[in-house]
Scaffold this motif. Structure first.
Motif, PDB file in Angstrom:
ATOM      1  N   THR A 207     -40.475 -25.904  12.139  1.00  0.00           N
ATOM      2  CA  THR A 207     -39.435 -26.080  13.159  1.00  0.00           C
ATOM      3  C   THR A 207     -38.123 -25.459  12.703  1.00  0.00           C
ATOM      4  O   THR A 207     -37.445 -24.753  13.475  1.00  0.00           O
ATOM      5  CB  THR A 207     -39.234 -27.579  13.467  1.00  0.00           C
ATOM      6  N   PHE A 208     -37.742 -25.684  11.444  1.00  0.00           N
ATOM      7  CA  PHE A 208     -36.518 -25.072  10.917  1.00  0.00           C
ATOM      8  C   PHE A 208     -36.651 -23.551  10.864  1.00  0.00           C
ATOM      9  O   PHE A 208     -35.696 -22.827  11.159  1.00  0.00           O
ATOM     10  CB  PHE A 208     -36.207 -25.621   9.524  1.00  0.00           C
ATOM     11  N   VAL A 209     -37.834 -23.047  10.500  1.00  0.00           N
ATOM     12  CA  VAL A 209     -38.046 -21.607  10.382  1.00  0.00           C
ATOM     13  C   VAL A 209     -37.916 -20.919  11.735  1.00  0.00           C
ATOM     14  O   VAL A 209     -37.244 -19.880  11.848  1.00  0.00           O
ATOM     15  CB  VAL A 209     -39.422 -21.318   9.743  1.00  0.00           C
ATOM     16  N   VAL A 210     -38.548 -21.467  12.775  1.00  0.00           N
ATOM     17  CA  VAL A 210     -38.517 -20.777  14.070  1.00  0.00           C
ATOM     18  C   VAL A 210     -37.110 -20.752  14.651  1.00  0.00           C
ATOM     19  O   VAL A 210     -36.743 -19.805  15.377  1.00  0.00           O
ATOM     20  CB  VAL A 210     -39.509 -21.413  15.071  1.00  0.00           C
ATOM     21  N   MET A 211     -36.298 -21.768  14.341  1.00  0.00           N
ATOM     22  CA  MET A 211     -34.910 -21.762  14.833  1.00  0.00           C
ATOM     23  C   MET A 211     -34.023 -20.889  13.964  1.00  0.00           C
ATOM     24  O   MET A 211     -33.203 -20.123  14.470  1.00  0.00           O
ATOM     25  CB  MET A 211     -34.376 -23.191  14.880  1.00  0.00           C
ATOM     26  N   GLY A 212     -34.185 -20.972  12.640  1.00  0.00           N
ATOM     27  CA  GLY A 212     -33.333 -20.194  11.740  1.00  0.00           C
ATOM     28  C   GLY A 212     -33.545 -18.705  11.853  1.00  0.00           C
ATOM     29  O   GLY A 212     -32.603 -17.922  11.660  1.00  0.00           O
ATOM     30  N   THR A 213     -34.763 -18.280  12.178  1.00  0.00           N
ATOM     31  CA  THR A 213     -35.033 -16.845  12.352  1.00  0.00           C
ATOM     32  C   THR A 213     -34.684 -16.372  13.755  1.00  0.00           C
ATOM     33  O   THR A 213     -34.894 -15.199  14.074  1.00  0.00           O
ATOM     34  CB  THR A 213     -36.522 -16.552  12.082  1.00  0.00           C
ATOM     35  N   ALA A 214     -34.186 -17.268  14.605  1.00  0.00           N
ATOM     36  CA  ALA A 214     -33.777 -16.967  15.983  1.00  0.00           C
ATOM     37  C   ALA A 214     -34.942 -16.559  16.857  1.00  0.00           C
ATOM     38  O   ALA A 214     -34.785 -15.798  17.812  1.00  0.00           O
ATOM     39  CB  ALA A 214     -32.690 -15.882  16.008  1.00  0.00           C
ATOM     40  N   ASN A 215     -36.134 -17.087  16.546  1.00  0.00           N
ATOM     41  CA  ASN A 215     -37.296 -16.818  17.383  1.00  0.00           C
ATOM     42  C   ASN A 215     -37.508 -17.869  18.462  1.00  0.00           C
ATOM     43  O   ASN A 215     -38.207 -17.607  19.446  1.00  0.00           O
ATOM     44  CB  ASN A 215     -38.556 -16.725  16.508  1.00  0.00           C
ATOM     45  N   HIS A 216     -36.926 -19.050  18.286  1.00  0.00           N
ATOM     46  CA  HIS A 216     -37.109 -20.124  19.260  1.00  0.00           C
ATOM     47  C   HIS A 216     -35.867 -21.000  19.324  1.00  0.00           C
ATOM     48  O   HIS A 216     -35.115 -21.121  18.350  1.00  0.00           O
ATOM     49  CB  HIS A 216     -38.305 -21.004  18.893  1.00  0.00           C
ATOM     50  N   TYR A 217     -35.703 -21.617  20.478  1.00  0.00           N
ATOM     51  CA  TYR A 217     -34.689 -22.656  20.646  1.00  0.00           C
ATOM     52  C   TYR A 217     -35.290 -23.996  20.206  1.00  0.00           C
ATOM     53  O   TYR A 217     -36.510 -24.143  20.090  1.00  0.00           O
ATOM     54  CB  TYR A 217     -34.267 -22.754  22.114  1.00  0.00           C
ATOM     55  N   PHE A 218     -34.404 -24.967  20.014  1.00  0.00           N
ATOM     56  CA  PHE A 218     -34.884 -26.295  19.652  1.00  0.00           C
ATOM     57  C   PHE A 218     -35.761 -26.875  20.759  1.00  0.00           C
ATOM     58  O   PHE A 218     -36.787 -27.502  20.497  1.00  0.00           O
ATOM     59  CB  PHE A 218     -33.702 -27.235  19.372  1.00  0.00           C
TER      60      PHE A 218
END
Length: 317
Positions: A207-218
């Protein structure tokens, strides 16, 4: 009476074929439902506004952290580009080999949720944060650190294949959904503290990875968890329905053995055409064996190989 494990164990080749077919349908479906770019951008901005209104906008600080510190951003990009495709199959194989009784339900849950995710991509194509205008404050870490990995600047796909991916398939996040499935499997069926700890850590890290890499919103991550929840609720009814369909069309080959427990023939045992279950033993024929079996509560297995026209009861053993 105990269940026959060998009979219930799924065949690896049929499972592999099923997984390949479902994954091919999922991948092909993603490519066919790319969605309109302006609509996808509108959906992405609407999610961003909703998060700010709800004070859930964690993507910006995480994205700044990953872009300013390569020692965090580079491993995160590797994790995003690889673990999704490595950990999930590994957990499936582990379940197949070590927990075969639980495998079918787990596999069905994963596949139903994946198909639900495809429906989400179709109904709501969403532009991920990294593809929004730079004025919104996001940096694509996959592009920033592309020199360190096999992916290109377009997506997490290998260089030159970015055009073969649907970059608007952000809602829901199946990176998070599949990671949650893996976590539940490891927590529920793992027998060591290490496996259970990984079951908790893996979906959180993802969850942290997908948000930190800007691939997904929360909210993409929340939707991924919601899709897995719905898939879990649908798994049992789907398996019951599938079992009924298999039972209706399953061929009856030759004569079978039936199991009598307390005088009742067990479900699922069938005879061939023209064959009937032998009658219960009469007192005259069974007086000798009754005295032996009276104190024995075990089920009697009756051999149904006696001639259909022979009125004599089959031998009990």
């Amino acid at each position: 009476m105990q269940e026959t494990a060998a009979h219930d164990r799924p065949r690896w080749w049929t499972e592999l074929l099923l997984i390949v077919v479902v994954y091919a349908a999922y991948t092909g479906g993603r490519l066919l439902v790319r969605g309109d770019e302006s609509t996808a951008v509108d959906h992405g901005l609407a999610i961003l506004r909703a998060e700010k209104l709800l004070h859930l906008n964690a993507e910006h600080p995480l994205n700044r952290l990953f872009t300013e510190h390569a020692w965090l951003g580079i491993p995160a990009d590797f994790a995003y580009a690889s673990l999704h495709y490595l950990v999930t199959p590994a957990v499936l194989v582990w379940l197949f080999r070590r927990r075969p009784v639980r495998y079918r339900a787990a596999r069905t849950w994963l596949m139903l949720s994946t198909l639900l995710g495809l429906a989400g991509f179709t109904l709501m194509p969403t532009c991920p944060p990294r593809l929004l205008d730079a004025g919104h404050g996001f940096i694509d870490t996959m592009g920033q650190y592309s020199a360190y990995g096999w992916w290109g600047e377009e997506a997490s796909a290998p260089r030159g294949l970015g055009g073969m991916t649907n970059q608007f398939a952000a809602m829901p996040s199946l990176h998070v959904g599949w990671a949650l499935w893996c976590g539940v499997m490891l927590w529920r069926h793992g027998r060591t503290p290490l496996l259970k700890s990984l079951g908790v850590a893996y979906p959180l890290i993802t969850t942290f990875v997908v948000m930190g890499t800007a691939n997904h919103y929360f909210l993409d991550a929340v939707a991924g968890a919601a899709v897995m929840t719905v898939g879990a609720l649908l798994t049992r009814p789907f398996m019951v329905l599938a079992g009924r369909v298999r039972g209706r069309f399953a061929p009856v080959n030759g004569r079978t053995k039936s199991v009598v427990v307390g005088g009742v023939v067990s479900a699922g045992c069938e005879t061939s055409a023209g064959e009937r279950f032998p009658g219960q033993r009469t007192r005259t024929n069974a007086s000798a064996s009754d005295s032996t079996d009276a104190g024995n509560g075990a089920a009697a297995v009756i051999d149904a190989d006696a001639d259909a026209g022979d009125g004599s009861p089959a031998a009990a053993r």
